[in-house]
Design a protein around this motif. Structure first.
Motif, PDB file in Angstrom:
ATOM      1  N   PHE A  39       0.732  -1.283  -0.011  1.00 47.48           N
ATOM      2  CA  PHE A  39       0.052   0.131  -0.278  1.00 47.48           C
ATOM      3  C   PHE A  39       0.796   1.078   0.070  1.00 47.48           C
ATOM      4  CE2 PHE A  39      -2.477   3.363   2.606  1.00 47.48           C
ATOM      5  CZ  PHE A  39      -3.479   3.533   1.415  1.00 47.48           C
ATOM      6  N   HIS A  40       0.700   2.155  -0.934  1.00 48.37           N
ATOM      7  CA  HIS A  40       1.312   3.398  -0.957  1.00 48.37           C
ATOM      8  C   HIS A  40       0.555   4.637  -1.247  1.00 48.37           C
ATOM      9  CE1 HIS A  40       4.637   0.831  -2.159  1.00 48.37           C
ATOM     10  NE2 HIS A  40       3.735   0.262  -2.706  1.00 48.37           N
ATOM     11  N   PRO A  41       0.482   5.317   0.102  1.00 48.84           N
ATOM     12  CA  PRO A  41      -0.737   6.511   0.085  1.00 48.84           C
ATOM     13  C   PRO A  41       0.193   7.652  -0.372  1.00 48.84           C
ATOM     14  CG  PRO A  41       0.286   5.851   2.153  1.00 48.84           C
ATOM     15  CD  PRO A  41       0.877   4.688   1.538  1.00 48.84           C
ATOM     16  N   HIS A  42      -0.634   8.681  -1.084  1.00 47.72           N
ATOM     17  CA  HIS A  42      -0.283   9.860  -1.421  1.00 47.72           C
ATOM     18  C   HIS A  42      -1.119  10.861  -1.104  1.00 47.72           C
ATOM     19  CE1 HIS A  42       3.503   8.131  -3.355  1.00 47.72           C
ATOM     20  NE2 HIS A  42       2.484   7.204  -3.852  1.00 47.72           N
ATOM     21  N   ALA A  43      -0.854  12.201  -0.959  1.00 47.69           N
ATOM     22  CA  ALA A  43      -1.843  13.203  -0.799  1.00 47.69           C
ATOM     23  C   ALA A  43      -1.491  14.267  -1.304  1.00 47.69           C
ATOM     24  CB  ALA A  43      -1.786  13.386   0.648  1.00 47.69           C
ATOM     25  N   ALA A  44      -2.356  15.015  -2.021  1.00 51.21           N
ATOM     26  CA  ALA A  44      -2.135  16.221  -3.041  1.00 51.21           C
ATOM     27  C   ALA A  44      -2.192  17.392  -1.834  1.00 51.21           C
ATOM     28  CB  ALA A  44      -2.974  16.407  -3.923  1.00 51.21           C
ATOM     29  N   GLN A  45      -1.397  18.438  -1.749  1.00 54.87           N
ATOM     30  CA  GLN A  45      -1.700  19.303  -0.820  1.00 54.87           C
ATOM     31  C   GLN A  45      -2.866  20.363  -1.073  1.00 54.87           C
ATOM     32  OE1 GLN A  45       0.059  19.775   2.056  1.00 54.87           O
ATOM     33  NE2 GLN A  45      -1.343  21.357   2.700  1.00 54.87           N
ATOM     34  N   HIS A  46      -2.953  20.597  -2.328  1.00 57.68           N
ATOM     35  CA  HIS A  46      -4.184  21.356  -2.706  1.00 57.68           C
ATOM     36  C   HIS A  46      -5.238  20.345  -3.594  1.00 57.68           C
ATOM     37  CE1 HIS A  46      -2.177  24.713  -1.582  1.00 57.68           C
ATOM     38  NE2 HIS A  46      -1.181  24.600  -2.365  1.00 57.68           N
ATOM     39  N   ASP A  47      -5.503  20.575  -4.782  1.00 57.14           N
ATOM     40  CA  ASP A  47      -6.479  19.725  -5.402  1.00 57.14           C
ATOM     41  C   ASP A  47      -5.754  18.671  -6.003  1.00 57.14           C
ATOM     42  OD1 ASP A  47      -8.271  21.693  -5.139  1.00 57.14           O
ATOM     43  OD2 ASP A  47      -8.144  22.435  -7.169  1.00 57.14           O
ATOM     44  N   PHE A  48      -6.453  17.360  -5.919  1.00 54.62           N
ATOM     45  CA  PHE A  48      -5.928  16.148  -6.709  1.00 54.62           C
ATOM     46  C   PHE A  48      -5.720  16.685  -8.182  1.00 54.62           C
ATOM     47  CE2 PHE A  48      -7.256  13.203  -9.666  1.00 54.62           C
ATOM     48  CZ  PHE A  48      -6.491  12.061  -9.566  1.00 54.62           C
ATOM     49  N   GLU A  49      -6.449  17.297  -8.653  1.00 55.66           N
ATOM     50  CA  GLU A  49      -6.337  17.710 -10.162  1.00 55.66           C
ATOM     51  C   GLU A  49      -4.894  18.200 -10.274  1.00 55.66           C
ATOM     52  OE1 GLU A  49     -10.411  17.387  -9.191  1.00 55.66           O
ATOM     53  OE2 GLU A  49      -8.926  18.378  -8.230  1.00 55.66           O
TER      54      GLU A  49
END
Length: 115
Positions: A39-49
């Motif tokens: 499992f490799h979680p990632h997060a966009a600080q602003h929009d996913f876009e």
């Protein structure tokens, strides 16, 4: 060698108060899944876009637009017009002429990228 993996991507802002930073989002997703090395979680600080902006040619093709791509580091393209708004506008005004919610847009783009 084949490897199975699950990659999760979320915005820090989900419409609720789930996360206060990208780091918190990744830690929380890891807690939800547990000790799973695939499992490799990632997060966009602003929009996913923001993560879609490097694929502007694909966005143009899907939307039927010839609008120029935003300039700069995708995670920094948020000044006065977030990436989600930019992409929605391209879809709304492109030859395809359709308004699309961000979830529908993400699904359409993901399908196109797997072809």
């Amino acid at each position: 060698m084949d490897h199975d993996a699950v990659i999760a991507l979320t915005d820090v802002y989900t419409g609720g108060a789930d996360f206060d930073s990208a780091s918190t989002a990744k830690k929380k997703m890891r807690q939800w899944v547990g000790d799973e090395s695939r499992f490799h979680p990632h997060a966009a600080q602003h929009d996913f876009e923001a993560w879609l902006l490097p694929y502007w040619a694909d966005i143009q093709r899907l939307s039927g637009s010839n609008r120029a791509a935003p300039v700069g580091d995708p995670e920094q393209v948020n000044h006065h017009k977030p990436p989600a708004h930019r992409i929605a506008e391209v879809f709304r005004t492109g030859a395809a002429g359709r308004a699309t919610s961000r979830h529908v847009m993400q699904i359409e783009f993901s399908k196109a990228m797997t072809l």
